[in-house]
Design an enzyme around this catalytic site. Structure first.
Site, PDB file in Angstrom:
ATOM      1  N   LYS A 270       0.819  -1.212   0.000  1.00 41.25           N
ATOM      2  CA  LYS A 270       0.000   0.000   0.000  1.00 41.25           C
ATOM      3  C   LYS A 270       0.854   1.264   0.000  1.00 41.25           C
ATOM      4  O   LYS A 270       0.580   2.212  -0.740  1.00 41.25           O
ATOM      5  CB  LYS A 270      -0.940   0.019   1.197  1.00 41.25           C
ATOM      6  CG  LYS A 270      -1.897   1.214   1.164  1.00 41.25           C
ATOM      7  CD  LYS A 270      -2.092   1.803   2.524  1.00 41.25           C
ATOM      8  CE  LYS A 270      -2.811   3.131   2.416  1.00 41.25           C
ATOM      9  NZ  LYS A 270      -3.136   3.673   3.745  1.00 41.25           N
ATOM     10  N   ASP A 289      -6.504  -0.326   1.172  1.00 47.70           N
ATOM     11  CA  ASP A 289      -6.459  -0.716   2.575  1.00 47.70           C
ATOM     12  C   ASP A 289      -7.870  -1.106   2.963  1.00 47.70           C
ATOM     13  O   ASP A 289      -8.768  -1.167   2.125  1.00 47.70           O
ATOM     14  CB  ASP A 289      -5.914   0.408   3.461  1.00 47.70           C
ATOM     15  CG  ASP A 289      -6.640   1.725   3.239  1.00 47.70           C
ATOM     16  OD1 ASP A 289      -7.808   1.688   2.789  1.00 47.70           O
ATOM     17  OD2 ASP A 289      -6.053   2.786   3.498  1.00 47.70           O
TER      18      ASP A 289
END
Length: 452
Positions: A270, A289
């Protein structure tokens, strides 16, 4: 009505639909902008289209100051004393930086039109959240800032980055506050170099400053950059060799650039994707996420969390690909608009106030839902719900009260949110008969009310 150019500033015609500083500089992309209120009464700002804030950022050799009216971006640059060079040339450089940093060559209005045609969910929010575009940041600053973002919130990340600059970068200059305000003079620091942060003693110092485990990640990442690519400084750009190497990742394809970023300490999938999107020109990349997963489940028919609560690489990839299919080549940009629209600190952004005045700036930034309520596992940057979080669903006990009407919880919530977006207050008693449906929706989004 055109606005007089503030003293010392220059004007660039630019609509809020193309760029909204109030949203872009407060939604968790960059953490170094100083935002100063101009103390303009709201009625005067509305009637005369006056700027309400000044935004300042310290670059390597100057401080850029911005103000904005509905149809104009005002800018000026401030240099340290005794800087040589022609003023027109320097201001032309500043304007060039503004165009590059905000990527003004990209027509955001046209992108919004395309996303609205392809996505009914985006169409519902486009007018309220206009002008949200991706910044094109310095890759090294972006890398270190998002190492700080692990299990963190916007306010605390901002404090960390500010502390990093004040501790490891000498002040370039000090500036008085805007005229008519009671603020104090502020010193402005550039972002520190890789060689400065690579020193072994940096880890202990950052831990003392409250960086926690991120301190080790920052020092080791900077050291790896310096050891691999050197610290020779280019006199034309004032950039070290490792910073220039990071710039070259813009020319690699996305998988190659991502693979290079994943080599650094504290960089998981991420965080790497945030850097690819925000500084390395990978506009299709969607940082995923659990917060983004919740948006996908709620609006785009994506499956719910796994039993373990963790987000596997397979789920990450599936979710990213699904949303990219919806939004196209600029999927990362569209994702940023949806992400911002779901932040608590933007709950009243763009809505009409009771006095009828449109709220054009967000409240003080609060916690981003993903960073404030989730903790990373497996690798930094991929989040999972806390084990103590409230379950999102419970079976109704036999003989318990049934939900009135035929609407499902999700459709009821969708209808309420749609009305919230246009400022309509919906009054409907909850199970206790005491609160509105809006209150119930808010509690559900915080996980405090289970959906039966």
């Amino acid at each position: 009505m055109s606005v007089a150019v503030p003293a010392g500033f220059r004007a660039l015609p630019l609509s809020l639909a193309q760029l909204s500083l109030a949203a872009v500089l407060k939604c968790g992309q960059s953490f170094r902008w100083s935002i100063l209120s101009l103390n303009v009464p709201s009625n005067s700002a509305l009637e005369y289209n006056l700027p309400t804030h000044e935004y300042r950022l310290c670059l390597r050799d100057r401080v850029v100051c911005l103000r904005q009216s509905p149809d104009t971006l005002f800018y000026r640059s401030v240099f340290p004393p005794l800087v040589s060079g022609d003023e027109e040339t320097r201001e032309a450089e500043t304007l060039g930086w503004i165009r590059d940093y905000f990527q003004l060559n990209i027509d955001l209005v046209e992108l919004y039109r395309q996303w609205s045609l392809a996505d009914p969910i985006f169409k519902r929010i486009q007018d309220r959240f206009e002008g949200i575009r991706m910044l094109r940041q310095d890759p090294f600053e972006n890398l270190i800032s998002f190492i700080c973002s692990s299990n963190n919130n916007i306010s605390r990340i901002t404090k960390m980055v500010t502390s990093l600059c004040r501790t490891y970068s000498p002040a370039l200059l000090s500036l008085p506050p805007p005229a008519g305000t009671d603020l104090t003079e502020e010193a402005y620091h550039p972002f520190p170099s890789p060689s400065t942060l690579a020193a072994p003693e940096v880890t202990a110092k950052l831990r003392a400053l409250g960086f926690g485990y991120r301190a080790d990640f920052i020092q080791k990442t900077a050291a790896m950059l310096v050891e691999t690519h050197g610290l020779t400084r280019n006199p034309k750009t004032s950039m070290e060799a490792s910073e220039e190497w990071l710039m070259t990742l813009r020319h690699l394809d996305t998988p190659e650039a991502r693979a290079e970023l994943l080599k650094f300490m504290g960089v998981g999938r991420k965080v790497a994707d945030c850097i690819l999107l925000m500084s390395l020109d990978k506009r299709e990349v969607i940082p995923v996420d659990t917060h983004v997963q919740q948006i996908a489940i709620k609006h785009y028919g994506f499956r719910g969390p796994t039993k373990s609560g963790t987000m596997s690489p397979k789920v990450y990839e599936e979710l990213s690909c699904k949303l990219a299919t919806v939004w196209g080549d600029y999927a990362g940009w569209a994702h940023s608009v949806l992400f911002t629209s779901d932040l608590k600190s933007f709950a009243s952004y763009g809505l009409a106030s009771p006095s009828g005045i449109s709220i054009s700036t967000p409240s003080t930034p609060g916690l981003t839902p993903d960073r404030s309520t989730y903790e990373p596992v497996d690798s930094p940057g991929v989040a999972t719900p806390r084990s103590t979080s409230t379950p999102q669903s419970k079976k109704r006990k036999r003989g318990g009260p049934k939900r009135s009407g035929s609407k499902t919880p999700s459709s009821e919530m969708e209808e309420t949110l749609a009305q919230l977006e246009v400022g309509v207050k919906v009054a409907l008693p909850d199970e206790s008969g005491q609160s509105t449906l809006i209150d119930r929706v808010k509690r559900r989004r915080r996980g405090t009310v289970s959906v039966r």
